[in-house]
Enzyme design. Structure first.
Site, PDB file in Angstrom:
ATOM      1  CG  HIS A 173      -1.699   1.282   1.374  1.00  0.00           C
ATOM      2  ND1 HIS A 173      -1.604   2.102   2.486  1.00  0.00           N
ATOM      3  CD2 HIS A 173      -2.579   1.899   0.540  1.00  0.00           C
ATOM      4  CE1 HIS A 173      -2.391   3.147   2.330  1.00  0.00           C
ATOM      5  NE2 HIS A 173      -2.995   3.044   1.164  1.00  0.00           N
ATOM      6  CB  SER A 174       0.938   4.270   0.355  1.00  0.00           C
ATOM      7  OG  SER A 174       1.436   5.582   0.270  1.00  0.00           O
ATOM      8  CG  MET A 175       5.524   6.065   0.331  1.00  0.00           C
ATOM      9  SD  MET A 175       6.171   6.623  -1.268  1.00  0.00           S
ATOM     10  CE  MET A 175       7.921   6.597  -0.945  1.00  0.00           C
ATOM     11  CB  THR A 202       2.327   2.285  -5.077  1.00  0.00           C
ATOM     12  OG1 THR A 202       1.979   1.360  -4.042  1.00  0.00           O
ATOM     13  CG2 THR A 202       3.822   2.522  -5.043  1.00  0.00           C
TER      14      THR A 202
END
Length: 868
Positions: A173-175, A202
C-alpha cells in the site's frame, strides 16, 4: 499595518486569487463521487502473531517487526509452526499500520473456508513503526533491506513441507509498493523470491512531495532499474490507483513507468476494475470491500482449478452470413452477471454447430449487464453466433442482440475550448434506437482539460424501471469510470484525465452509452472552469511553496535595493506588489528550456554539472499546462501576501503579550552585531544539529530569531507609547539619536525610524524563514517519532543546511538596517534575490528540497553586510 500599504485594486486581485484557489482546492478535496466502498468486517476477533526474528536482525532493525494475521481457530492453529498455506506479505505505506492487513486477510480466510481450505493463504504484515517515508526518504533503503530479510524468514516457516513455497506474493500500500519494487535493486536479492506484486495507491512515477534528496535518489534508482532491466524482470505486477477520491496520491503517479516494455505489468484505476467500479481514497483502498473481494478472487484464480457443473442447456443461434453484407458489427448483452462462458461462435457450420470458439473472454462486465461487441470482418470463419442460456430456476434475466453499422453508433462530439469558461456548450441528440452508442470526444487528451457532460434521457411507453450505463473510456490508459442512471433522468458526469494522451497515440476518448431502445438521449458538453483549477492544484499544488518563496525573494530584493538607494526599507506588501511579477521569472525559464533543445547548449549545461530543468521533467510526464506557471505564480504571490500579513500580525500579538508579561528595555543604545551570548548560542545550536537532528537545530535558531524580533517590536511599541505621553522628551531623544548617527555604527543608538525599517525587513525574513522551517519539518517529525530508537538522525537531509543557516540566522537576529545601509556589499546583495527567484522555479518546483539552497545565499550575504 500591512493592509494599509496595499491599494484597493491589489486587495481585489488577492481576493480573486483566493477565490480561484478555493475553487481548485474544493474540486480536489470535495469534487468527486461519494464514497461507495462497503466496509469489510471481520467475522472473528483479529489476532496478530509476532514472528520471532533472528537476534542479529532484530538488533539491526529495532523499530521493525513481522506479524502473521489470523482469526479465531485459524489463529490458534497457526500459533504452532510450521505453516501450510501460501505466503502473502503486506507492506504498509507512509504512516501505515501493519494492522491494515486485516481486511484482505479476513476476506481471504472466508474464501478459503468456502472451499474447505483446499487452498488458503497465510497473510504476513510488516510493522514499519508508521514511519513517514513519503516525507523523509532516509529510511526507504532500510525498509527495503528489512523486507528482504522478512521474505527469507517467512519461507523458513514452511520448511518440512512436501511442496514448500519458494516465493511469496506481495501487496504494497502506498510507499510499501515502491519498497517492494526496490527489492529487485538489491545486489543479493533473488528475483524468484517474489511471484506476484500488487500495489495499491503507490506513487511509482515520482514522489508526491520531494522534500529531501534521499526520496528522489531512491525513486531514480528503482525506476531506472525497472526500465533498463524490463526484459529480464519476469514479475506479474498490478498497480491499482484510487481515482479522483484519492487526493493524497493522484492516479497519474501510480502508473508504472515505461509500461509498454512490461508484458506482465498492468496499471489500472479502481473505477475500471470489474466488480469494483468505485473510486477509493488513499486509506479506503486498503479496506474497500468491492476491491478486496476482487483482489482475493484473483489470488485464488491463480491457483484454483476451474470446475464447472453441467445444467439444462438452452441456446439461441444467430446466422451471420446474410448480415455480413449489410452490417459491420454485432452486439449482445445479458443481465445474467455470472462469469461463466455464455457466448460462442460456430466455425463454418450449417445445420449443426460441430466446431466452436468461446468468445466470452472478450465480453465486458458492467454493473447491470455483461456485453460483447464483435466486428464481423475479424471473424470471417464464423457462420453463427450462439448465446447460451443457463438454467435459471425461476430467476428473470434478459438477453438482447443486434446487428448494426459502426457509423450509425459512433457520433463525434468536439469538446468546448479551454477558455470558454463554461459559457458555451456543444450538443448531440441520439435519435436512432439502439442498445449502445459511442460518443467520440474530439480534441480531448490533455490533463488541463475538464468538462461537465450532461445526459438527458426521455422515454416513451416505458412502464418498468430502465437502467442506463454511461462509461468514460480512455483508450491510452486504464482509468475508465462508470455512471449508472435510472431513466428518464438528467445525469451530470465529470470528465477529466489522470494521464495525458501520448504524442504517438491517435485514439479518441469515448463516452460509451449503454442505452434503452425506447429512449432518446441528449448529450451536452461544456468546459468546467472549477475543475480546470482543480487539475492545476492536483497536478501542480506541490510546487506552490517554490512559487511562494520566489515571490518573497523578489520582494526581499526590492527591500534591500530600496535600503541601498533611499536609505529606508519599504513595506513588504508594497515591494511584493512592485517586484513580484511573473515576467521577471518565467521568460528566463522558458528561454533556457528552449535552448536545451539544442545539442551545443545541452552539452554546455552538462559540462557545468547543472541539474535537469524541472520544466523538462514536467514535460516528460505530460504535465505542462499552458499558463500553469502564471497561475501558480499568481497563487504564490497571493499566498506570500497572506503569509506576510500573518507573520506581521503574529509578531505584533506576541509583542503585546510580552509587554503584558514583562516590561522590556528601551531601544538598544549600542548596536552590537556580535553580542556576548551569540557565539555560545551558535555553537550550542550547531552541536545540537551535529548530535541530533539538523531540522531541530534550525527550528531552535528560528525561534531565537523570532524572539529577538518580538523583543524589538515590544521595545518600539513601548517607545512610541512613551513618545505619546511625553513628546518633549521624545524630541530630545530624537535629537540625541540623530547626533549619534554621525558617529561610528557600533556607537549608534537605534532611532524609532530605524527600528521600523528593521522590523519591515525582519517581517520579510520571518516570512521567508518560516517556509524554510516548514520544508525541514518532515525530517524533524520523523526524528521525534523515532527518538526512542535513534537519538541521532542518520542520514540527515538538513544537517548541511543547518551548519550555514544557524550562524546566519543568529547574526540576522542582531542586524538592523542602520548597520548595513552603508555596506559596500549591500548593492550586490540586493541584486542576488532576482536570479535566485528564477532558480527556485527552474530547479525547485519539482524538487522542493533544493529550495533552501537558493534562499540561504541572500541571507548569508545580508549577514555579511554587517562586516563589509
Amino acid at each position: 499595518m500591512l493592509l494599509h500599504s496595499v491599494n484597493l485594486w491589489n486587495l481585489a486581485f488577492y481576493a480573486l486569487m483566493v477565490f480561484m484557489a478555493t475553487l481548485g482546492l474544493w474540486d480536489v478535496f470535495f469534487g468527486f463521487e461519494e464514497n461507495k466502498c462497503s466496509m469489510s468486517y471481520m467475522f472473528e476477533y483479529p489476532e496478530y502473531q509476532k514472528i520471532e526474528l533472528p537476534k542479529k536482525l532484530a538488533k539491526r532493525y529495532p523499530a521493525y517487526e513481522l506479524y502473521l494475521y489470523g482469526e479465531g481457530s485459524y489463529a490458534e492453529e497457526h500459533k504452532v509452526l510450521p505453516l501450510t498455506g501460501i505466503p502473502v506479505l503486506f507492506l504498509p505505506g507512509n504512516a501505515g499500520s501493519y494492522k491494515q492487513v486485516r481486511s484482505i486477510g479476513s476476506i481471504a480466510l472466508r474464501k478459503a473456508e468456502d472451499i474447505d481450505f483446499k487452498y488458503h493463504f497465510d497473510f504476513f504484515s510488516v510493522n514499519f513503526n508508521e514511519e513517514l517515508v513519503a516525507l523523509y526518504g532516509g529510511s526507504l533503503q532500510k525498509q527495503t533491506k528489512f523486507v528482504h530479510e522478512c521474505i527469507k524468514t517467512i519461507l523458513k516457516l514452511y520448511k518440512g513441507q512436501e511442496f514448500a513455497p519458494k516465493s511469496v506474493a506481495i501487496i504494497g500500500h502506498s510507499m510499501g509498493g515502491l519498497v517492494a519494487r526496490a527489492l529487485l535493486t538489491l545486489k543479493n536479492f533473488k528475483h524468484d523470491l517474489i511471484n506476484l506484486l500488487v500495489t495499491q495507491a503507490t506513487p511509482h512515477v515520482a514522489p508526491v512531495m520531494p522534500l529531501d534528496r534521499f526520496i528522489t535518489d531512491f525513486y531514480m534508482t528503482v525506476n531506472n532499474y525497472w526500465i533498463l532491466n524490463a526484459r529480464q524482470i519476469n514479475l506479474t505486477t498490478l498497480s491499482v490507483a484510487g481515482g479522483f477520491r484519492d487526493y493524497q496520491v493522484r492516479s497519474g503517479l501510480t502508473f508504472l513507468p515505461q509500461l509498454s516494455h512490461h508484458t506482465s505489468a498492468l496499471s489500472v484505476v479502481s473505477s475500471a476494475v470489474p466488480k469494483t467500479w468505485v473510486s477509493t481514497d488513499h486509506l479506503s483502498i486498503v479496506w474497500c470491500k468491492q476491491l478486496q473481494l476482487t483482489t482475493v478472487r484473483a489470488f485464488f484464480d491463480l491457483i484454483d482449478a476451474d470446475t464447472k457443473q453441467e445444467s439444462d442447456k438452452i441456446y439461441f443461434t444467430f446466422p451471420l452470413a446474410n448480415h455480413r453484407k449489410i452490417y459491420t458489427h454485432v452486439y449482445c448483452q445479458s443481465t445474467m452477471l455470472d462469469t461463466n462462458s455464455w457466448i460462442f461462435g460456430c466455425i463454418n457450420s450449417t445445420s449443426m454447430c460441430r466446431q466452436g470458439v468461446d468468445l466470452s473472454w472478450k465480453a465486458e462486465l458492467l454493473p447491470t449487464i455483461k456485453s460483447l461487441t464483435l466486428r464481423l470482418q475479424d471473424y470471417p470463419s464464423l457462420s453463427h453466433l450462439v448465446v447460451y442460456v443457463p438454467s435459471i430456476h425461476g430467476s428473470k434475466f434478459v438477453v438482447d442482440c443486434e446487428f448494426f453499422k459502426k457509423e450509425t453508433r459512433s457520433i463525434q462530439l468536439p469538446v468546448t475550448h479551454l477558455f470558454s469558461f463554461g459559457l458555451s456548450s456543444r450538443k448531440v441528440i441520439l435519435n436512432t434506437s439502439g442498445l449502445f452508442y459511442n460518443i467520440e470526444l474530439l480534441n480531448f487528451g490533455q490533463i488541463y482539460q475538464a468538462f461537465k457532460i450532461n445526459v438527458v434521457s426521455k422515454c416513451s411507453g416505458v412502464k418498468e424501471e430502465i437502467t442506463s450505463i454511461y462509461k468514460l473510456h480512455i483508450p491510452w490508459s486504464y482509468e475508465d469510470s462508470l455512471t449508472i442512471a435510472q431513466v428518464p433522468s438528467s445525469t451530470e458526469i465529470s470528465v477529466k484525465l489522470h494521464i495525458a494522451q501520448p504524442d504517438n497515440d491517435s485514439h479518441v476518448a469515448l463516452l460509451k452509452m449503454y442505452t434503452s431502445s425506447d429512449c432518446q438521449y441528449e448529450v451536452t458538453v461544456k468546459t468546467s472552469f472549477s475543475q480546470i483549477l482543480g487539475q492545476v492544484v492536483r497536478f501542480h499544488g506541490g510546487a506552490l511553496p517554490a512559487y511562494v518563496i520566489s515571490s518573497i525573494l523578489l520582494a526581499y530584493g526590492g527591500q534591500l535595493y530600496s535600503l541601498f538607494s533611499t536609505g529606508h526599507c519599504l513595506e513588504y506588501a508594497t515591494m511584493l506588489d512592485k517586484e513580484a511579477k511573473p515576467y521577471k521569472v518565467d521568460p528566463f525559464v522558458i528561454m533556457v528550456k528552449f535552448l536545451l533543445g539544442y545539442k551545443w547548449f545541452k552539452e554546455l549545461w552538462d559540462m557545468l554539472l547543472l541539474p535537469e530543468l524541472d520544466a523538462i521533467v514536467l514535460t516528460s510526464q505530460s504535465m505542462c499546462f499552458p499558463l500553469v506557471s502564471l497561475i501558480l505564480f499568481l497563487f504564490g504571490t497571493c499566498t506570500a501576501y497572506c503569509g506576510g500579513l500573518l507573520s506581521s500580525t503574529s509578531v505584533r500579538l506576541l509583542s503585546s503579550l510580552w509587554l503584558a508579561l514583562k516590561r522590556p528595555s528601551e531601544l538598544p543604545k549600542d548596536i552590537k552585531i556580535i553580542s556576548p551570548d551569540l557565539p555560545i548560542l551558535t555553537i550550542i545550536f550547531i552541536l545540537i544539529s551535529w548530535t541530533t537532528c539538523g531540522a531541530f537545530a534550525i527550528l531552535l535558531t528560528y525561534l531565537y530569531y523570532v524572539f529577538k524580533i518580538v523583543h524589538l517590536q515590544a521595545s518600539l511599541t513601548m517607545f512610541k507609547n512613551s513618545q505619546t505621553v511625553n513628546p518633549k522628551h521624545s524630541r530630545r531623544s530624537e535629537k540625541k539619536s540623530n547626533h549619534h548617527k554621525d558617529s561610528a555604527v557600533h556607537h549608534l543608538r537605534l532611532s524609532a525610524s530605524d527600528a521600523e525599517d528593521s522590523l519591515r525587513m525582519h517581517s520579510t525574513l520571518i516570512n521567508l524563514l518560516t517556509w524554510i522551517v516548514l520544508l525541514s519539518m518532515p525530517s524533524l517529525i520523523y526524528w521525534l517519532k523515532n527518538l526512542r530508537y535513534y537519538f541521532k538522525l542518520n542520514p540527515d537531509p538538513c544537517k548541511p543546511l543547518a551548519f550555514i543557516l544557524i550562524p546566519t540566522m543568529a547574526i540576522l537576529g542582531n542586524t538592523y538596517t542602520t548597520s548595513i545601509k552603508s555596506s559596500k556589499l549591500l548593492k550586490t546583495t540586493s541584486q542576488f534575490p532576482l536570479p535566485l527567484a528564477v532558480g527556485v522555479i527552474a530547479f525547485g518546483s519539482s524538487h522542493l528540497y533544493r529550495v533552501p539552497c537558493f534562499v540561504f545565499i541572500p541571507l548569508l550575504l545580508h549577514a555579511l553586510c554587517n562586516f563589509m
